[in-house]
Design a protein around this motif. Sequence first.
Motif, PDB file in Angstrom:
ATOM      1  N   GLU A  47       8.840  -3.843   7.547  1.00 39.67           N
ATOM      2  CA  GLU A  47       7.748  -3.723   6.581  1.00 39.67           C
ATOM      3  C   GLU A  47       7.305  -2.268   6.450  1.00 39.67           C
ATOM      4  O   GLU A  47       7.011  -1.784   5.355  1.00 39.67           O
ATOM      5  N   GLY A  48       7.282  -1.559   7.576  1.00 39.80           N
ATOM      6  CA  GLY A  48       6.935  -0.139   7.544  1.00 39.80           C
ATOM      7  C   GLY A  48       7.962   0.683   6.786  1.00 39.80           C
ATOM      8  O   GLY A  48       7.602   1.561   5.990  1.00 39.80           O
ATOM      9  N   PHE A  49       9.246   0.414   7.020  1.00 42.93           N
ATOM     10  CA  PHE A  49      10.289   1.141   6.295  1.00 42.93           C
ATOM     11  C   PHE A  49      10.208   0.873   4.788  1.00 42.93           C
ATOM     12  O   PHE A  49      10.402   1.780   3.986  1.00 42.93           O
ATOM     13  N   VAL A  50       9.917  -0.364   4.416  1.00 45.88           N
ATOM     14  CA  VAL A  50       9.790  -0.686   2.994  1.00 45.88           C
ATOM     15  C   VAL A  50       8.617   0.087   2.391  1.00 45.88           C
ATOM     16  O   VAL A  50       8.737   0.655   1.303  1.00 45.88           O
ATOM     17  N   ALA A  51       7.489   0.127   3.089  1.00 46.51           N
ATOM     18  CA  ALA A  51       6.330   0.859   2.575  1.00 46.51           C
ATOM     19  C   ALA A  51       6.621   2.361   2.480  1.00 46.51           C
ATOM     20  O   ALA A  51       6.127   3.035   1.578  1.00 46.51           O
ATOM     21  N   LEU A  52       7.432   2.875   3.395  1.00 45.43           N
ATOM     22  CA  LEU A  52       7.742   4.304   3.376  1.00 45.43           C
ATOM     23  C   LEU A  52       8.753   4.679   2.291  1.00 45.43           C
ATOM     24  O   LEU A  52       8.604   5.708   1.624  1.00 45.43           O
ATOM     25  N   PHE A  53       9.772   3.861   2.118  1.00 42.56           N
ATOM     26  CA  PHE A  53      10.891   4.263   1.270  1.00 42.56           C
ATOM     27  C   PHE A  53      10.984   3.538  -0.067  1.00 42.56           C
ATOM     28  O   PHE A  53      11.746   3.959  -0.932  1.00 42.56           O
ATOM     29  N   LYS A  54      10.241   2.449  -0.249  1.00 38.59           N
ATOM     30  CA  LYS A  54      10.328   1.703  -1.506  1.00 38.59           C
ATOM     31  C   LYS A  54       8.948   1.172  -1.871  1.00 38.59           C
ATOM     32  O   LYS A  54       8.716  -0.032  -1.907  1.00 38.59           O
ATOM     33  N   GLU A  55       8.028   2.088  -2.164  1.00 40.95           N
ATOM     34  CA  GLU A  55       6.647   1.715  -2.452  1.00 40.95           C
ATOM     35  C   GLU A  55       6.531   0.737  -3.615  1.00 40.95           C
ATOM     36  O   GLU A  55       5.632  -0.092  -3.643  1.00 40.95           O
ATOM     37  N   ASP A  56       7.413   0.820  -4.590  1.00 36.87           N
ATOM     38  CA  ASP A  56       7.325  -0.058  -5.751  1.00 36.87           C
ATOM     39  C   ASP A  56       7.654  -1.513  -5.408  1.00 36.87           C
ATOM     40  O   ASP A  56       7.487  -2.397  -6.242  1.00 36.87           O
TER      41      ASP A  56
END
Length: 149
Positions: A47-56
Amino acid sequence: MSDTQEKRGYTADGPYETPTRARSGWTGFVVFGGIMLVMLGSFQAIEGFVALFKEDQYLVTRNGLTLTMDYTSWGWTHLFLGLAAIAIGIGVLLGQMWARVLGIVVAVLSALANIAFLPAYPIWCVIVIATDILVIYALAVHGDEVQGP
């Protein structure tokens, strides 16, 4: 002294085994807590990686979150909690007391982080919060049933 001699004692009636602590059915619940910490830590890190690299990927504007933070900050928060939960979950599985205490702390922080993240993914966050509560219960009430070396 050999390993068997350390575990045996002698009475007037002859040798006896030193009693060992019997494990109850709750031991499995504590192991469940440790495994869930590792698994939830993995999910938090993802979830953290998604928030960091794919905000959309998130369907809520930044202003829709309970706390006003950008997704990069939330990404680092979830990533840190995730990696800590993985390490602590391994410690719980090894029966370490420090891991029980930190496991409870991380589960509380994880629940709080997911409460603030509810507008982005409500169903997912509710599942994580419910699992955090089970982990807290397992470690607080029955955590001493898994002993370390």
